[in-house]
Design a protein around this motif. Structure first.
Motif, short mmCIF file in Angstrom:
data_model
loop_
_atom_site.label_atom_id
_atom_site.label_comp_id
_atom_site.label_asym_id
_atom_site.label_seq_id
_atom_site.Cartn_x
_atom_site.Cartn_y
_atom_site.Cartn_z
N GLN A 1 0.82 -1.22 0.00
CA GLN A 1 0.00 0.00 0.00
C GLN A 1 0.85 1.27 0.00
N ASP A 2 2.10 1.17 0.39
CA ASP A 2 3.00 2.33 0.42
C ASP A 2 3.62 2.64 -0.95
N LEU A 3 3.52 1.70 -1.89
CA LEU A 3 4.18 1.88 -3.18
C LEU A 3 3.42 2.87 -4.07
N LEU A 4 4.17 3.49 -4.97
CA LEU A 4 3.57 4.39 -5.96
C LEU A 4 2.67 3.58 -6.90
N PRO A 5 1.70 4.23 -7.56
CA PRO A 5 0.80 3.51 -8.46
C PRO A 5 1.56 2.72 -9.54
N ASP A 6 1.09 1.53 -9.79
CA ASP A 6 1.59 0.62 -10.83
C ASP A 6 2.98 0.05 -10.56
N VAL A 7 3.54 0.30 -9.38
CA VAL A 7 4.77 -0.37 -8.96
C VAL A 7 4.35 -1.70 -8.35
N LYS A 8 4.99 -2.79 -8.80
CA LYS A 8 4.59 -4.13 -8.37
C LYS A 8 5.48 -4.64 -7.24
N MET A 9 4.90 -5.47 -6.39
CA MET A 9 5.66 -6.11 -5.31
C MET A 9 5.98 -7.53 -5.77
N SER A 10 7.24 -7.89 -5.72
CA SER A 10 7.69 -9.23 -6.06
C SER A 10 8.03 -9.98 -4.77
N LEU A 11 8.04 -11.28 -4.82
CA LEU A 11 8.47 -12.07 -3.66
C LEU A 11 9.85 -11.63 -3.22
N SER A 12 10.74 -11.46 -4.19
CA SER A 12 12.11 -11.02 -3.90
C SER A 12 12.72 -10.44 -5.17
N ALA A 13 13.83 -9.75 -5.03
CA ALA A 13 14.56 -9.26 -6.20
C ALA A 13 15.11 -10.44 -7.00
N MET A 14 15.56 -11.46 -6.30
CA MET A 14 16.09 -12.65 -6.98
C MET A 14 15.00 -13.30 -7.83
N THR A 15 13.79 -13.37 -7.29
CA THR A 15 12.67 -13.94 -8.02
C THR A 15 12.36 -13.11 -9.26
N ALA A 16 12.30 -11.79 -9.08
CA ALA A 16 11.99 -10.90 -10.21
C ALA A 16 13.03 -11.05 -11.32
N HIS A 17 14.31 -11.06 -10.95
CA HIS A 17 15.36 -11.22 -11.97
C HIS A 17 15.25 -12.57 -12.67
N ALA A 18 15.00 -13.64 -11.93
CA ALA A 18 14.88 -14.97 -12.55
C ALA A 18 13.72 -15.02 -13.52
N LEU A 19 12.58 -14.45 -13.13
CA LEU A 19 11.41 -14.46 -14.01
C LEU A 19 11.63 -13.59 -15.25
N LEU A 20 12.29 -12.46 -15.08
CA LEU A 20 12.60 -11.60 -16.23
C LEU A 20 13.56 -12.31 -17.19
N GLN A 21 14.54 -13.02 -16.65
CA GLN A 21 15.46 -13.77 -17.51
C GLN A 21 14.72 -14.83 -18.30
N GLN A 22 13.74 -15.48 -17.68
CA GLN A 22 12.95 -16.48 -18.40
C GLN A 22 12.14 -15.84 -19.53
N ARG A 23 11.84 -14.56 -19.39
CA ARG A 23 11.10 -13.83 -20.44
C ARG A 23 12.05 -13.22 -21.48
N GLY A 24 13.35 -13.48 -21.36
CA GLY A 24 14.30 -13.01 -22.35
C GLY A 24 14.99 -11.68 -22.03
N TYR A 25 14.85 -11.18 -20.81
CA TYR A 25 15.50 -9.94 -20.41
C TYR A 25 16.97 -10.19 -20.08
N THR A 26 17.82 -9.23 -20.44
CA THR A 26 19.21 -9.26 -20.05
C THR A 26 19.40 -8.21 -18.95
N LEU A 27 20.40 -8.40 -18.11
CA LEU A 27 20.66 -7.47 -17.03
C LEU A 27 21.66 -6.41 -17.48
N ASN A 28 21.25 -5.15 -17.38
CA ASN A 28 22.15 -4.04 -17.72
C ASN A 28 23.21 -3.94 -16.62
N PRO A 29 24.48 -3.94 -16.99
CA PRO A 29 25.53 -3.94 -15.97
C PRO A 29 25.80 -2.57 -15.33
N PHE A 30 25.10 -1.52 -15.77
CA PHE A 30 25.38 -0.18 -15.21
C PHE A 30 24.35 0.20 -14.19
#
Length: 182
Positions: free
Chosen positions: A153-182
């Motif tokens: 409830q504290d988050l700005l509109p349309d910002v999503k809560m993930s179980l964890s950052a690790m989970t979010a990164h893993a799911l994004l990688q499964q969708r074909g996202y690469t991690l920007n190193p900067f």
């Protein structure tokens, strides 16, 4: 002797600052995020193949100082602007932000932000809104949020809560996202 050395160093710093400031006029904002993410046109650059699709995630863990914009948010805006200005279609630019650590506070509403930052407002909220309006997905680490005392409830509109950052990164990688190193 030391007086002359200090004067010489002062002149060098002044000359360097003026040279850097002279280059700022080569940077413009937009075309997608109009008030953030300045970029320069690069002559002689390698061409980006037509119909290139970017799927890139950014990892944000450091909170901005009060009344300043989070540097990583500015980088995301710059990524969108520089590629759109270079001919990449907006619909081919897919960005995601994975937020954890103290950076969680840059994604909270003013009520929550003002409690932590002595009645100041969250200066990142407009840029976050602009990024979301341009299709950027934002995931806050639920583990970090809980540790920081931040709820969904504290988050700005349309910002999503993930179980964890690790989970979010893993799911994004499964969708074909690469991690920007900067």
């Amino acid at each position: 002797m030391q007086k002359y050395l200090m004067l010489f160093l002062g002149v060098l710093i002044f000359m360097h600052t003026n040279a850097a400031d002279a280059q700022l006029d080569k940077f413009t904002k937009g075309p997608l995020i109009e008030d953030y993410g300045p970029v320069a046109v690069i002559e002689g650059r390698e061409a980006i193949p037509e119909n290139t699709v970017f799927k890139v995630s950014f990892d944000l863990s450091k909170e901005a100082k009060p009344e300043t914009i989070n540097r990583n948010l500015e980088s995301a805006a710059r990524f969108l602007n520089m590629h759109a200005a270079s001919g990449v279609k907006a619909e081919n630019l897919h960005l995601a932000l994975v937020v954890h650590g103290s950076a969680v506070f840059d994604f909270v509403n003013d009520e929550k932000y003002s409690i932590k930052e002595n009645d100041k407002v969250n200066t990142n909220k407009q840029l976050i809104s602009d990024l979301i309006a341009n299709g950027v997905e934002i995931y806050v680490c639920g583990q970090s949020a809980t540790y920081q005392g931040v709820s969904f409830q504290d988050l700005l509109p349309d910002v999503k809560m993930s179980l964890s950052a690790m989970t979010a990164h893993a799911l994004l990688q499964q969708r074909g996202y690469t991690l920007n190193p900067f």
